[in-house]
Design a protein around this motif. Structure first.
Motif, PDB file in Angstrom:
ATOM      1  N   TRP A 146      36.983  64.409  33.458  1.00  0.00           N
ATOM      2  CA  TRP A 146      36.290  66.189  33.061  1.00  0.00           C
ATOM      3  C   TRP A 146      34.783  65.321  33.194  1.00  0.00           C
ATOM      4  CZ3 TRP A 146      32.540  68.326  29.978  1.00  0.00           C
ATOM      5  CH2 TRP A 146      32.537  69.580  30.117  1.00  0.00           C
ATOM      6  N   TYR A 147      34.417  64.734  32.133  1.00  0.00           N
ATOM      7  CA  TYR A 147      33.323  63.963  32.347  1.00  0.00           C
ATOM      8  C   TYR A 147      32.298  63.980  33.310  1.00  0.00           C
ATOM      9  CZ  TYR A 147      28.854  62.367  30.098  1.00  0.00           C
ATOM     10  OH  TYR A 147      27.094  62.165  29.693  1.00  0.00           O
ATOM     11  N   VAL A 148      33.217  62.736  34.124  1.00  0.00           N
ATOM     12  CA  VAL A 148      32.447  61.722  34.947  1.00  0.00           C
ATOM     13  C   VAL A 148      32.506  63.064  35.887  1.00  0.00           C
ATOM     14  CG1 VAL A 148      32.957  60.446  36.833  1.00  0.00           C
ATOM     15  CG2 VAL A 148      33.584  60.419  34.725  1.00  0.00           C
ATOM     16  N   VAL A 149      33.297  63.973  36.436  1.00  0.00           N
ATOM     17  CA  VAL A 149      33.238  64.663  37.474  1.00  0.00           C
ATOM     18  C   VAL A 149      32.210  65.977  37.182  1.00  0.00           C
ATOM     19  CG1 VAL A 149      34.815  66.268  38.928  1.00  0.00           C
ATOM     20  CG2 VAL A 149      35.649  64.795  38.215  1.00  0.00           C
ATOM     21  N   ARG A 150      31.681  66.995  36.324  1.00  0.00           N
ATOM     22  CA  ARG A 150      31.020  67.531  35.314  1.00  0.00           C
ATOM     23  C   ARG A 150      29.901  67.335  35.133  1.00  0.00           C
ATOM     24  NH1 ARG A 150      28.356  70.674  35.234  1.00  0.00           N
ATOM     25  NH2 ARG A 150      28.072  72.667  34.046  1.00  0.00           N
ATOM     26  N   ASN A 151      29.934  65.749  35.458  1.00  0.00           N
ATOM     27  CA  ASN A 151      28.382  65.440  35.551  1.00  0.00           C
ATOM     28  C   ASN A 151      28.458  64.721  36.125  1.00  0.00           C
ATOM     29  OD1 ASN A 151      27.370  65.911  32.354  1.00  0.00           O
ATOM     30  ND2 ASN A 151      29.517  64.807  31.752  1.00  0.00           N
ATOM     31  N   THR A 152      28.378  64.757  37.915  1.00  0.00           N
ATOM     32  CA  THR A 152      27.861  65.067  39.221  1.00  0.00           C
ATOM     33  C   THR A 152      27.286  65.644  39.371  1.00  0.00           C
ATOM     34  OG1 THR A 152      29.934  63.581  39.225  1.00  0.00           O
ATOM     35  CG2 THR A 152      28.855  64.092  41.084  1.00  0.00           C
ATOM     36  N   PRO A 153      25.579  64.600  39.665  1.00  0.00           N
ATOM     37  CA  PRO A 153      24.966  65.989  40.368  1.00  0.00           C
ATOM     38  C   PRO A 153      25.254  66.467  41.422  1.00  0.00           C
ATOM     39  CG  PRO A 153      24.208  63.398  40.129  1.00  0.00           C
ATOM     40  CD  PRO A 153      25.529  63.517  40.157  1.00  0.00           C
ATOM     41  N   GLY A 154      25.198  67.819  40.972  1.00  0.00           N
ATOM     42  CA  GLY A 154      25.617  68.795  42.240  1.00  0.00           C
ATOM     43  C   GLY A 154      26.333  70.072  41.795  1.00  0.00           C
ATOM     44  N   VAL A 155      26.997  68.959  41.390  1.00  0.00           N
ATOM     45  CA  VAL A 155      28.387  69.836  40.322  1.00  0.00           C
ATOM     46  C   VAL A 155      27.771  71.369  39.520  1.00  0.00           C
ATOM     47  CG1 VAL A 155      30.413  69.699  39.193  1.00  0.00           C
ATOM     48  CG2 VAL A 155      29.633  68.035  40.718  1.00  0.00           C
ATOM     49  N   THR A 156      28.461  72.319  39.635  1.00  0.00           N
ATOM     50  CA  THR A 156      28.100  73.150  38.426  1.00  0.00           C
ATOM     51  C   THR A 156      29.372  73.060  37.223  1.00  0.00           C
ATOM     52  OG1 THR A 156      28.528  74.955  39.915  1.00  0.00           O
ATOM     53  CG2 THR A 156      26.029  74.393  39.495  1.00  0.00           C
ATOM     54  N   GLY A 157      30.883  73.308  38.080  1.00  0.00           N
ATOM     55  CA  GLY A 157      31.393  72.954  36.799  1.00  0.00           C
ATOM     56  C   GLY A 157      32.963  73.304  38.127  1.00  0.00           C
ATOM     57  N   PHE A 158      34.261  73.565  37.301  1.00  0.00           N
ATOM     58  CA  PHE A 158      34.900  73.428  38.007  1.00  0.00           C
ATOM     59  C   PHE A 158      36.188  75.044  37.856  1.00  0.00           C
ATOM     60  CE2 PHE A 158      35.233  69.280  36.374  1.00  0.00           C
ATOM     61  CZ  PHE A 158      36.425  68.683  36.698  1.00  0.00           C
ATOM     62  N   VAL A 159      36.878  75.523  38.950  1.00  0.00           N
ATOM     63  CA  VAL A 159      37.195  76.661  39.047  1.00  0.00           C
ATOM     64  C   VAL A 159      38.334  76.539  37.881  1.00  0.00           C
ATOM     65  CG1 VAL A 159      38.720  78.225  40.142  1.00  0.00           C
ATOM     66  CG2 VAL A 159      37.006  77.153  41.828  1.00  0.00           C
ATOM     67  N   SER A 160      38.426  77.662  36.921  1.00  0.00           N
ATOM     68  CA  SER A 160      38.933  76.983  36.381  1.00  0.00           C
ATOM     69  C   SER A 160      39.875  79.196  35.314  1.00  0.00           C
ATOM     70  CB  SER A 160      38.244  76.817  34.576  1.00  0.00           C
ATOM     71  OG  SER A 160      37.172  77.459  34.066  1.00  0.00           O
ATOM     72  N   SER A 161      40.896  78.955  34.345  1.00  0.00           N
ATOM     73  CA  SER A 161      41.009  80.282  34.077  1.00  0.00           C
ATOM     74  C   SER A 161      41.210  80.036  32.390  1.00  0.00           C
ATOM     75  CB  SER A 161      42.621  80.146  34.603  1.00  0.00           C
ATOM     76  OG  SER A 161      43.313  81.116  33.780  1.00  0.00           O
ATOM     77  N   GLY A 162      40.092  80.919  32.150  1.00  0.00           N
ATOM     78  CA  GLY A 162      39.095  80.525  30.657  1.00  0.00           C
ATOM     79  C   GLY A 162      38.260  79.871  30.521  1.00  0.00           C
ATOM     80  N   ASP A 163      38.960  78.828  30.106  1.00  0.00           N
ATOM     81  CA  ASP A 163      37.901  77.332  29.251  1.00  0.00           C
ATOM     82  C   ASP A 163      38.651  76.292  29.917  1.00  0.00           C
ATOM     83  OD1 ASP A 163      36.124  78.749  28.087  1.00  0.00           O
ATOM     84  OD2 ASP A 163      36.944  78.495  25.856  1.00  0.00           O
ATOM     85  N   LYS A 164      39.569  76.167  30.283  1.00  0.00           N
ATOM     86  CA  LYS A 164      40.631  75.478  31.645  1.00  0.00           C
ATOM     87  C   LYS A 164      40.794  75.173  32.981  1.00  0.00           C
ATOM     88  CE  LYS A 164      44.931  73.166  30.435  1.00  0.00           C
ATOM     89  NZ  LYS A 164      47.159  73.400  30.104  1.00  0.00           N
ATOM     90  N   PRO A 165      40.496  74.043  32.959  1.00  0.00           N
ATOM     91  CA  PRO A 165      40.388  74.061  34.483  1.00  0.00           C
ATOM     92  C   PRO A 165      41.549  74.076  35.442  1.00  0.00           C
ATOM     93  CG  PRO A 165      38.989  72.190  34.183  1.00  0.00           C
ATOM     94  CD  PRO A 165      39.781  72.997  32.478  1.00  0.00           C
ATOM     95  N   GLN A 166      42.425  75.138  36.849  1.00  0.00           N
ATOM     96  CA  GLN A 166      43.146  75.449  36.484  1.00  0.00           C
ATOM     97  C   GLN A 166      43.325  74.904  38.226  1.00  0.00           C
ATOM     98  OE1 GLN A 166      44.553  77.411  35.571  1.00  0.00           O
ATOM     99  NE2 GLN A 166      46.590  77.478  36.773  1.00  0.00           N
ATOM    100  N   PRO A 167      44.175  74.141  38.110  1.00  0.00           N
ATOM    101  CA  PRO A 167      45.286  73.116  39.364  1.00  0.00           C
ATOM    102  C   PRO A 167      45.076  73.645  40.103  1.00  0.00           C
ATOM    103  CG  PRO A 167      46.699  72.725  38.023  1.00  0.00           C
ATOM    104  CD  PRO A 167      46.038  73.590  36.980  1.00  0.00           C
TER     105      PRO A 167
END
Length: 244
Positions: A146-167
């Motif tokens: 999660w840290y690697v993806v979330r901190n990639t330049p240009g990424v603003t976040g995951f599509v999630s349900s609440g605080d948990k990324p939703q697959p």
């Protein structure tokens, strides 16, 4: 009388036969067949088998401890700045390689489909983003990945349900990937009903008319052309007309 005595003396009765008649021959008593002695080890085997069976039965009756499941491989939707999808994808792939995350992050995809853009009678095939501002990432969700993806330049976040990324569901991912692999590009036109166009190719070149219907699947357009004082519908290829 002497002859009779002499005859009896010449043929005396054998003593052995007389003795045989007097002493009966004793029959030999048959010896009983030898019975093999049972080995002590063999005698104890059935008891051992029973013990093992009882042990197995007892073990079957005991419920096994549940093994906790770890995070599974799945597809996630990552939001990024619109227009930077390919740049974010490239940056994420570089981080995966440099940080040795190939065992947790497997693939990043920018969903696109080929589209035929027709302008001024010219056909141009261009890739079009299906979900502008989003990319798909196949990964095992852990704190590290999660840290690697979330901190990639240009990424603003995951599509999630609440605080948990939703697959994503597997069937939804299959539809998106199949849509990308289609061989038939979609036709993109800006013609609309009632719009004035000019025919630029074919036997009716230089005729003008108005659009009556656009068939995107067939790549055709029906144009009403004034001929001999009446409007005649012509079905033409999208490349045969242009806006006036």
């Amino acid at each position: 009388m002497d002859d009779q005595v002499l005859h009896e003396e010449k043929n005396p009765a054998p003593e052995s036969e007389t003795e045989a008649k007097q002493e009966p021959v004793a029959e030999e008593t048959p010896k009983p067949e030898s019975v093999e002695e049972t080995q002590p080890a063999e005698a104890t085997e059935p008891a051992a088998e029973v013990t093992e069976t009882e042990t197995e039965t007892e073990s079957e009756g005991e419920p096994e401890a549940a093994v906790p499941e770890g995070p599974k491989r799945a597809w996630y939707v990552v939001h990024c700045y619109s227009g930077y999808e390919n740049k974010v994808k490239k940056g994420l792939e570089q981080r995966i390689n440099s940080m040795g995350m190939q065992n947790l992050i497997f693939r990043a995809v920018v969903p696109t489909e080929e589209e035929v853009d027709i302008r001024e009678g010219k056909r141009k095939v261009i890739p079009r983003r299906v979900f502008p501002g989003y990319i798909l990432v196949e990964m095992v969700m852990t704190e590290e990945s999660w840290y690697v993806v979330r901190n990639t330049p240009g990424v603003t976040g995951f599509v999630s349900s609440g605080d948990k990324p939703q697959p994503l569901r597997e069937e939804d991912v299959a539809k998106i990937l199949k849509r990308m692999e289609t061989d038939q590009p979609k036709v993109r036109v800006t013609y609309r009903t009632g719009q004035a166009v000019r025919i630029i190719d074919g036997p009716f070149a230089d005729f003008r008319g108005t659009v009556e219907e656009v068939n995107m699947e067939k790549g055709k357009v029906r144009v009403l052309v004034s001929m001999f004082g009446r409007e005649t519908p012509l079905e033409l290829d999208l490349l045969q007309v242009e806006k006036v």
